[in-house]
Design an enzyme around this catalytic site. Structure first.
Site, short mmCIF file in Angstrom:
data_model
loop_
_atom_site.label_atom_id
_atom_site.label_comp_id
_atom_site.label_asym_id
_atom_site.label_seq_id
_atom_site.Cartn_x
_atom_site.Cartn_y
_atom_site.Cartn_z
N SER A 16 0.87 -1.18 0.00
CA SER A 16 0.00 0.00 0.00
C SER A 16 0.90 1.22 0.00
CB SER A 16 -0.86 0.04 1.26
OG SER A 16 -0.08 0.47 2.37
N ASP A 17 0.39 2.34 -0.47
CA ASP A 17 1.10 3.60 -0.23
C ASP A 17 1.10 3.81 1.29
OD1 ASP A 17 2.40 6.01 -0.54
OD2 ASP A 17 1.13 6.67 -2.19
#
Ligand SMILES: *[C@@H]1O[C@H](CO)[C@@H](O)[C@H](O)[C@H]1NC(C)=O
Ligand SMILES: *[C@@H]1O[C@H](CO)[C@@H](O)[C@H](O)[C@H]1NC(C)=O
Ligand SMILES: *[C@@H]1O[C@H](CO)[C@@H](O)[C@H](O)[C@H]1NC(C)=O
Length: 773
Positions: A295-296
């Site tokens: 994920s970011d």
């Protein structure tokens, strides 16, 4: 508020982090230490076994708490198995950066090669150059690891989102607005970093891991109160198919990237990190992705906190892991996965699935094969960091990217012997750090344009004119005084990270503050027309320079990296002939009436929506995509167009070429398989009419028979960069697949071929290909 139960659950992972340092320091920074009799014989340490088998063996030895501890970007060590900690987050946008957590420039290696910011490198239109930069980055990354200065080899680059809106603060990180270019950039960079050949043949093993980001339709940071953390990108199937997704598809299918980052934003109401259709069905299923998905940073927590997409943090953790995300940048998953399991929202199998992807990448990097010295790439040493070859490559990339936007009657290049005094003016003339853009590491060395120019012309004087790039205050009088007293004036203006950056989009396309008035005031009093050098990532509306005869020449230098100062001087003084071409449209200021949040690529004349990028924008740009002058003139001629390499002879029956040179295809009777085999070879003769040697990029566009249903005005279908001596001619062969390059995406996402005359266009030259679909 944190419940007591949650607080208790944190204890095991905290314990791991608080182990006595004597135990921690006993674990070397790699797994499967051959000198450690208690761990070296585990099956997961046996390099001869298949990765899947090793991964399963390792996972079978982990407790649930240990498993959960591995799901954040800072994966703690597991000392009883001899596993060191691992830092998933490192950055290498245009050189190995210490902006993430894994890279430390605090040992024998204290700097790395800082290539130009990607938007400038893109302007070379040269995939081989992009590959060589990737290769250099992979080598420097390995050297850092071998020197004990990398706690990870997973790099979160390239950024291949389409540069859709000129105000985007991170557009500078991308290869521009065209999907084909972004695809080629992704493929070249990833192959270079990961150790594959330029043609894509697998190398002996992963040198470093690259990551295609931000998946997908992420290109707003902070605009007019809209934040990337909660933005819902409303994207049509058509735009998704032929604009937003192609770079990611190429990055995975042809680049064989081993990482993907899902973005903060939602696409059509679904957070990308929670979208199994995107992560599992499309990336892993359709495209065959083999690697890990991160994920970011904090993108799992925003699903609950900012987007209120789930009812609880546990639901956010469960939905992302089930969708196909493997690791979370941040601690959210480490914090809530255990309670998610207790609540029945997540199973241990979901976690095992993620761990398989994570450990497989670490093993493919050779991090479970004992000491780095004995593994593949173990012979890469610190001598290869900031080597003269890499530093020269940084110079070459800056030179080849610089775009000559305007040049009044051969005003440039300057001749050293004729410049008796030089006035250098502007807030960007003498700041080394601004040349690097963002996501940089300490550069090998860096000279500002002013410092370099002082070596070219002894009598060089400098006045900043504006205190900062924002230019609300300054000393225009001083600049005017200097300008009137010197032979030549060069202005260094534009933007920097205070104006366009991550988490900050522009509101405006004009030069900030008093910059324009500084330029025009200086130009008015200068003895000769002035030279304007624009340093910026996103475009600025400098329409005023076009017809102003007092402004002789204009260069765009992006953020040119550590060698940028030298590259600019070499171009100004004709030691290098500029050949860069704009990888994006430069829009006029009135474009800002368009909401940045409107993701539509296609124009909608009924509502006055102008469309985006050279493919669809229906206004008049300040400078168009592909614009770029040279000190030489070049001409083109279609030499021959032939159909080649037909795999199935019977298909020739569907093709004919008549006397006027037009090629016709009757595809109506052809099967899909036959159509896909069809290849068309277009030979273009390019001539450099002089006076200088130079590189030149040939851009081949396609024009379709009609513009209805959102067909692009024109579409880049191929490009190639070549070096030509003054007076030299060369031929470039473009091999196209009509059934791939000529298709158009309908509103419902279907790909169709049009009946009628298609034109291949290069410069003013056209060639007709007639299709019966
Ligand atoms: C370098 O920095 C890292 C991270 O802060 C630290 O763990 C390491 O001990 C440092 N190394 C040296 C030689 O100072
Ligand atoms: C070639 O085309 C013919 C006619 O469509 C088809 O029957 C045949 O299977 C094709 N051969 C190959 C090798 O694809
Ligand atoms: C060549 O083919 C094109 C397209 O099919 C057609 O329009 C043209 O009339 C043809 N010319 C000749 C000389 O047959």
């Amino acid at each position: 508020m944190r419940t007591q139960r949650e607080a208790l659950l944190l204890i095991p992972s905290i314990l791991l982090l608080l182990l006595p340092s004597s135990i921690l320091s006993a674990i070397p920074p790699f797994s499967c230490d051959t000198s450690n009799p208690s761990t070296k014989d585990y099956p997961f340490c046996k390099a001869t076994l298949p990765i899947e088998q090793r991964v399963d063996d390792l996972i079978s030895r982990l407790s649930l708490v240990e498993k959960i501890s591995q799901l954040g970007d800072r994966a703690p060590p597991i000392p009883r198995l001899g596993l060191p900690g691992y830092k998933w987050w490192s950055e290498a946008l245009h050189g190995v950066s210490d902006a993430g957590r894994g890279i430390h420039y605090n040992g024998s290696i204290s700097a790395g090669t800082s290539f130009p910011q990607v938007i400038l490198t893109a302007a070379s239109f040269n995939p081989l150059l992009w590959y060589r930069i990737g290769e250099a980055i992979g080598t420097e990354a390995r050297a850092l690891y071998n020197a004990g200065q990398a706690e990870g080899l997973t790099f979160w680059a390239p950024n291949i989102n389409i540069f859709r809106d000129p105000r985007w603060g991170r557009g500078q990180e991308t290869p521009g607005e065209d999907p084909l270019m972004a695809s080629k950039y992704a493929i070249s960079y990833v192959r270079g970093v990961q150790g594959d050949s330029y043609q894509g043949d697998g190398g002996a093993g992963l040198k470093a891991s690259a990551c295609c980001k931000h998946f997908t339709a992420y290109d707003i940071d902070r605009w007019n109160g809209v934040l990337r953390y909660s933005f819902n990108a409303k994207v049509s199937v058509q735009d998704l198919e032929d604009t937003y997704q192609p770079p990611f598809k190429s990055c995975v299918e042809e680049g064989r990237a081993t990482g993907i980052m899902c973005s903060y934003n939602q696409v059509n109401g679904v957070p990308t990190c929670a979208d199994s259709n995107l992560l599992t069905k499309t990336a892993r299923g359709l495209w065959g992705f083999y690697g890990y998905i991160t994920s970011d940073c904090d993108a799992v927590s925003v699903i609950y906190t900012n987007q209120k997409y789930t009812r609880t943090p546990e639901d956010a953790v469960a939905i992302t892991l089930k969708a196909g995300m493997d690791v979370n940048c941040g601690e959210y998953v480490q914090k809530y996965a255990y309670s998610a399991i207790k609540q029945g929202k997540l199973s241990e199998n979901d976690i095992n699935r993620a761990l398989r992807n994570l450990f497989a990448v670490r093993m493919r990097l050779g991090l479970f094969n004992g000491s780095p010295k004995h593994v593949l790439y173990g012979d890469i040493t610190s001598i290869q960091v900031c080597s003269s070859a890499h530093q020269y490559l940084a110079l070459e990339a800056a030179r080849d990217g610089i775009v000559l936007l305007k040049n009044l009657e051969g005003f440039l290049p300057l001749s050293k012997s004729k410049v008796s005094s030089l006035g250098v003016i502007g807030p960007n003339a003498n700041r080394a750090s601004m040349l690097l853009g963002n996501y940089y590491g300490p550069p090998c060395k860096s000279n500002t344009p002013l410092q370099v120019l002082q070596n070219y012309v002894k009598n060089t004087r400098f006045v900043a004119g504006c205190d900062t790039v924002i230019c609300n205050s300054g000393h225009i009088d001083e600049a005017v005084k200097l300008a009137s007293s010197v032979d030549y004036v060069i202005l260094f203006m534009g933007l920097d990270q205070t104006v366009e950056r991550e988490d900050f989009d522009r509101e405006d396309l004009a030069l900030p503050g008093m910059q324009q008035s500084l330029i025009t005031n200086v130009a008015r009093v200068a003895k000769r027309p002035v030279i304007l050098v624009l340093l910026c990532g996103g475009p600025v509306d400098v329409s005023f320079v076009k017809d102003d005869e007092k402004i002789g020449s204009v260069l765009w230098g992006g953020y040119p990296g550590e060698a940028g100062g030298l590259a600019i001087a070499e171009v100004l003084f004709g030691e290098h002939n500029p050949g860069g071409r704009l990888p994006l449209t430069w829009y006029p200021q009135d474009f800002i009436r368009v909401p940045m949040t409107d993701m539509r690529m296609r124009a909608d004349p009924a509502s006055g929506y102008p469309g985006r990028t050279y493919r669809f924008y229906n206004g008049k740009p300040v400078f168009e995509f592909g614009h770029g002058l040279s000190y030489s003139t070049f001409s083109y001629k279609f030499k021959s167009i032939a159909q080649s390499h037909l795999l199935n002879k019977s298909a020739t029956a569907f093709q004919s070429s008549n006397k006027s040179g037009i090629i016709s295809y009757d595809l109506s009777m052809m099967s899909t398989a036959e159509c896909e085999m069809l290849k068309l070879s277009a030979m273009v003769r390019v001539e450099n009419h002089g006076p200088m040697d130079g590189k030149h990029s040939v851009l081949l566009f396609l024009r379709r028979p009609s513009l209805v249903s959102g067909r692009a005005r024109k579409q880049l279908v191929a490009f190639e960069s070549l070096s030509l001596k003054a007076g030299e001619r060369a031929h470039v062969e473009f091999v196209l697949k009509p059934c791939e390059h000529f298709v158009h995406t309908e509103e419902d996402g279907r790909k169709v071929m049009d009946d009628g005359s298609h034109f291949l266009v290069v410069g003013e030259e056209k060639f007709e290909v007639s299709i019966i679909a």
